[in-house]
Scaffold this motif. Structure first.
Motif, PDB file in Angstrom:
ATOM      1  N   ALA A   1      -1.226  -1.919   9.291  1.00 43.81           N
ATOM      2  CA  ALA A   1      -0.492  -2.786   8.356  1.00 43.81           C
ATOM      3  C   ALA A   1       0.991  -2.441   8.343  1.00 43.81           C
ATOM      4  N   ALA A   2       1.321  -1.169   8.595  1.00 38.91           N
ATOM      5  CA  ALA A   2       2.738  -0.765   8.677  1.00 38.91           C
ATOM      6  C   ALA A   2       3.307  -1.196  10.026  1.00 38.91           C
ATOM      7  N   ALA A   3       2.529  -1.000  11.084  1.00 41.16           N
ATOM      8  CA  ALA A   3       2.986  -1.390  12.424  1.00 41.16           C
ATOM      9  C   ALA A   3       3.274  -2.886  12.490  1.00 41.16           C
ATOM     10  N   ASN A   4       2.465  -3.663  11.771  1.00 40.72           N
ATOM     11  CA  ASN A   4       2.607  -5.119  11.809  1.00 40.72           C
ATOM     12  C   ASN A   4       3.868  -5.626  11.125  1.00 40.72           C
ATOM     13  N   ARG A   5       4.578  -4.731  10.436  1.00 33.69           N
ATOM     14  CA  ARG A   5       5.852  -5.132   9.820  1.00 33.69           C
ATOM     15  C   ARG A   5       6.992  -4.282  10.380  1.00 33.69           C
ATOM     16  N   ASP A   6       6.807  -3.777  11.589  1.00 36.40           N
ATOM     17  CA  ASP A   6       7.854  -2.950  12.204  1.00 36.40           C
ATOM     18  C   ASP A   6       8.956  -3.879  12.737  1.00 36.40           C
ATOM     19  N   GLU A   7      10.174  -3.686  12.238  1.00 37.03           N
ATOM     20  CA  GLU A   7      11.309  -4.561  12.596  1.00 37.03           C
ATOM     21  C   GLU A   7      11.620  -4.527  14.087  1.00 37.03           C
ATOM     22  N   SER A   8      11.228  -3.436  14.763  1.00 39.19           N
ATOM     23  CA  SER A   8      11.567  -3.374  16.183  1.00 39.19           C
ATOM     24  C   SER A   8      10.689  -4.326  17.004  1.00 39.19           C
ATOM     25  N   VAL A   9       9.643  -4.849  16.388  1.00 38.93           N
ATOM     26  CA  VAL A   9       8.751  -5.771  17.109  1.00 38.93           C
ATOM     27  C   VAL A   9       8.760  -7.174  16.470  1.00 38.93           C
ATOM     28  N   PHE A  10       8.853  -7.226  15.131  1.00 45.24           N
ATOM     29  CA  PHE A  10       8.792  -8.514  14.422  1.00 45.24           C
ATOM     30  C   PHE A  10      10.075  -8.707  13.611  1.00 45.24           C
ATOM     31  N   ASP A  11      10.832  -9.787  13.932  1.00 38.65           N
ATOM     32  CA  ASP A  11      12.054 -10.102  13.167  1.00 38.65           C
ATOM     33  C   ASP A  11      11.679 -10.466  11.740  1.00 38.65           C
ATOM     34  N   GLN A  12      12.505 -10.088  10.782  1.00 36.49           N
ATOM     35  CA  GLN A  12      12.241 -10.438   9.369  1.00 36.49           C
ATOM     36  C   GLN A  12      10.742 -10.262   9.070  1.00 36.49           C
ATOM     37  N   PRO A  13      10.229  -9.044   9.205  1.00 40.06           N
ATOM     38  CA  PRO A  13       8.767  -8.855   9.169  1.00 40.06           C
ATOM     39  C   PRO A  13       8.113  -9.198   7.835  1.00 40.06           C
ATOM     40  N   ASN A  14       8.897  -9.216   6.748  1.00 37.51           N
ATOM     41  CA  ASN A  14       8.279  -9.516   5.448  1.00 37.51           C
ATOM     42  C   ASN A  14       8.228 -11.006   5.159  1.00 37.51           C
ATOM     43  N   GLU A  15       8.686 -11.816   6.131  1.00 41.91           N
ATOM     44  CA  GLU A  15       8.604 -13.266   5.926  1.00 41.91           C
ATOM     45  C   GLU A  15       7.354 -13.823   6.573  1.00 41.91           C
ATOM     46  N   PHE A  16       6.674 -14.684   5.823  1.00 45.70           N
ATOM     47  CA  PHE A  16       5.480 -15.365   6.336  1.00 45.70           C
ATOM     48  C   PHE A  16       5.965 -16.571   7.134  1.00 45.70           C
TER      49      PHE A  16
ATOM     50  N   ARG B   1       4.814   3.813  12.761  1.00 41.67           N
ATOM     51  CA  ARG B   1       5.614   2.981  13.677  1.00 41.67           C
ATOM     52  C   ARG B   1       4.719   2.273  14.694  1.00 41.67           C
ATOM     53  N   TYR B   2       5.120   1.041  15.030  1.00 49.00           N
ATOM     54  CA  TYR B   2       4.293   0.197  15.905  1.00 49.00           C
ATOM     55  C   TYR B   2       3.872   0.906  17.191  1.00 49.00           C
ATOM     56  N   ASP B   3       4.857   1.437  17.941  1.00 52.19           N
ATOM     57  CA  ASP B   3       4.535   2.002  19.260  1.00 52.19           C
ATOM     58  C   ASP B   3       3.547   3.164  19.148  1.00 52.19           C
ATOM     59  N   SER B   4       3.706   3.968  18.101  1.00 52.73           N
ATOM     60  CA  SER B   4       2.834   5.146  17.958  1.00 52.73           C
ATOM     61  C   SER B   4       1.435   4.729  17.501  1.00 52.73           C
TER      62      SER B   4
ATOM     63  N   ILE C   1       4.826 -19.001  10.144  1.00 49.85           N
ATOM     64  CA  ILE C   1       3.693 -19.314  11.021  1.00 49.85           C
ATOM     65  C   ILE C   1       4.155 -19.716  12.423  1.00 49.85           C
ATOM     66  N   ASP C   2       5.481 -19.940  12.592  1.00 46.68           N
ATOM     67  CA  ASP C   2       5.978 -20.333  13.920  1.00 46.68           C
ATOM     68  C   ASP C   2       6.451 -19.138  14.749  1.00 46.68           C
ATOM     69  N   ARG C   3       6.401 -17.950  14.190  1.00 45.12           N
ATOM     70  CA  ARG C   3       6.878 -16.787  14.958  1.00 45.12           C
ATOM     71  C   ARG C   3       5.877 -16.434  16.072  1.00 45.12           C
ATOM     72  N   ASP C   4       6.359 -15.662  17.045  1.00 42.17           N
ATOM     73  CA  ASP C   4       5.441 -15.119  18.037  1.00 42.17           C
ATOM     74  C   ASP C   4       4.870 -13.827  17.457  1.00 42.17           C
ATOM     75  N   ASN C   5       3.627 -13.883  17.018  1.00 40.78           N
ATOM     76  CA  ASN C   5       3.026 -12.668  16.432  1.00 40.78           C
ATOM     77  C   ASN C   5       1.907 -12.135  17.327  1.00 40.78           C
ATOM     78  N   SER C   6       1.955 -12.535  18.621  1.00 38.50           N
ATOM     79  CA  SER C   6       0.835 -12.208  19.501  1.00 38.50           C
ATOM     80  C   SER C   6       0.617 -10.696  19.668  1.00 38.50           C
ATOM     81  N   LYS C   7       1.643  -9.906  19.310  1.00 32.86           N
ATOM     82  CA  LYS C   7       1.462  -8.452  19.487  1.00 32.86           C
ATOM     83  C   LYS C   7       0.896  -7.762  18.244  1.00 32.86           C
ATOM     84  N   HIS C   8       0.556  -8.550  17.207  1.00 34.38           N
ATOM     85  CA  HIS C   8       0.128  -7.879  15.975  1.00 34.38           C
ATOM     86  C   HIS C   8      -1.151  -7.057  16.199  1.00 34.38           C
TER      87      HIS C   8
END
Ligand code: HEM
Length: 411
Positions: free
Chosen positions: A322-337, A64-67, A339-346
């Protein structure tokens, strides 16, 4: 799903969905080379699991992202140094403070945005030559013919090593990677240590030359620190040599993934061609979705409780970025590429004291490659049913090791 109290959540005992290979330390058959479905299932159901390890303590996975982020930012508990006594050639990533702090400052000095910007013209020139050749040939193995030479030549020149030595550097970088794997309880090779030492001796010789020349390359800055008595000769050689471990495969594979995205997302090439901001955005989103470093491995200095699960002191923990970077609690629709999303927390470049010092160089190389590719290529297609071959899931860097593509030129 809940665990019986005190029961260790070993991967092989979990009720994995039908058809999904359980996570394991060693990926015997390549089933774990892109385990994003497994990561998602773990994040939802078992965010902390253990795996048996034939050669050492159990290996744990945190998804999980936070952990993951909390672990990366707590180096006193999640340590990089396996033991108090270190081999003389211990790599920078295998040290904790205070040695790590001392060594890292030289990367910070050498990898500043200004010095990185200085290599842009050279990177572009090389990228153009390689891309023109690849397009004229109508395609081929994008990894071997384009990505590998581009990243090797770039790191070689940043490190200050002569271009004529580049072909042998690839071989050496593989041995260094295998030696690094051994430190993380992964498959290695018998001569990894011997060959790595040979390479480090060669690097030390080159550092002498760089110092005499007053070189401003990253290698030159490190050579000066050595000669000024700020680090030992062994440290200077490993700091320079490690750039090949950290910076070669990672960037190579991401370029492969970016071309894969161009095939999977038909509008991407056009957007890259017409929007000057798009190449940098695409690089960042690719690092989030398919960054080659899936996990940061740490040694636990004390027992911790993560997402309700106790992990004993002394065990190995894989903080799975790589799992944290697709955590739904941080990134909406995480499996979609997107380029306009805010991914600054990756966390694709890590976080905290060990985060990637080469990130500005990786971003620059990949952005330049995308700019030049999009000016020349109308479309890419997979060439054959087995066009894409991915590294096994226990490799330190995960991503394409072969990518056969056909290219349609724009002109
Ligand atoms: C897209 C390409 C890249 C990705 C995804 C990437 C990712 C990462 C990640 C996640 C870490 C942290 C590992 C950890 O915490 O255990 C890291 C560390 C590191 N990277 Fe990169 N990297 C890339 C390119 C580069 C380049 C181009 C260089 C050098 C020229 C480089 C050099 C390093 C070094 C030396 C470390 C160790 C830092 C330390 O332990 O203090 N990387 N990288």
């Amino acid at each position: 799903m809940t665990l019986v109290e005190n029961e260790i959540p070993y991967s092989e005992t979990l009720p994995w969905p039908e058809g999904m290979a359980p996570m394991a330390v060693i990926d015997e058959d390549g089933a774990l080379s892109e385990p994003h479905a497994q990561y998602a299932w773990l994040r939802h159901n078992y965010p902390v699991i253990a795996m048996h390890n034939e050669v050492g303590p159990d290996v744990w996975m945190v998804t999980r992202y936070d952990s993951v982020r909390a672990g990366l930012r707590a180096p006193k508990v999640y340590a990089n140094q396996p033991a108090d006594t270190q081999p003389t050639y211990a790599f920078v990533s295998q040290w904790d403070a205070p040695n790590h702090t001392r060594l890292r400052q030289f990367y910070a000095r050498a990898f500043n945005p200004k010095s990185i910007a200085l290599v842009e013209d050279a990177v572009r020139e090389r990228a153009i030559t390689l891309i023109d050749r690849f397009v004229a040939a109508g395609g081929g193995d994008l990894i071997e013919e384009l990505a590998v030479p581009l990243t090797l030549i770039t790191i070689g020149s940043v490190a200050g090593l002569p271009t004529e030595d580049i072909p042998t550097l690839k071989e050496y970088s593989e041995h260094m990677l295998l030696l690094q794997a051994r430190a993380r309880a992964l498959p290695s090779s018998e001569d990894a240590e011997e060959r790595s030492l040979e390479f480090l001796a060669y690097v030390a010789e080159r550092l002498d030359v760089l110092y005499a020349e007053g070189s401003e390359s990253v290698g030159g800055v490190i050579a000066k620190a050595w000669k000024d008595g700020e680090m030992t000769k062994e440290e200077a050689a490993q700091m320079t040599g490690f750039l090949f471990v950290g910076g070669h495969d990672t960037t190579t594979m991401l370029l492969g993934h970016l071309v894969r995205f161009m095939i999977e997302e038909p509008d991407l090439l056009e957007r890259l061609r017409t929007d000057p901001e798009a190449p940098a955005l695409a690089v960042e989103e690719a690092v989030r979705m398919r960054g080659a470093v899936h996990r940061a491995t740490r040694y636990l200095k004390e027992e911790v409780v993560v997402d309700g699960v106790p992990i004993p002191q002394g065990e190995l923990v894989r903080l799975v970025v790589a799992a944290a970077n697709r955590d739904e609690s941080v990134f909406d629709q995480p499996n979609e590429f997107d380029i306009d999303r805010d991914n600054s927390k990756h966390l694709g470049f890590g976080a905290g004291v060990h985060s990637c010092p080469g990130a500005p160089l990786a971003r620059l190389q990949l952005r330049v490659a995308l700019e030049e590719i999009s000016r020349r290529v109308e479309k890419f297609e997979f060439d054959g049913a087995d066009a894409l071959e991915i590294q096994p899931g226990h490799s330190i860097s995960l991503g394409p090791k072969r990518l056969m593509v056909r290219v349609t030129s724009l002109t």
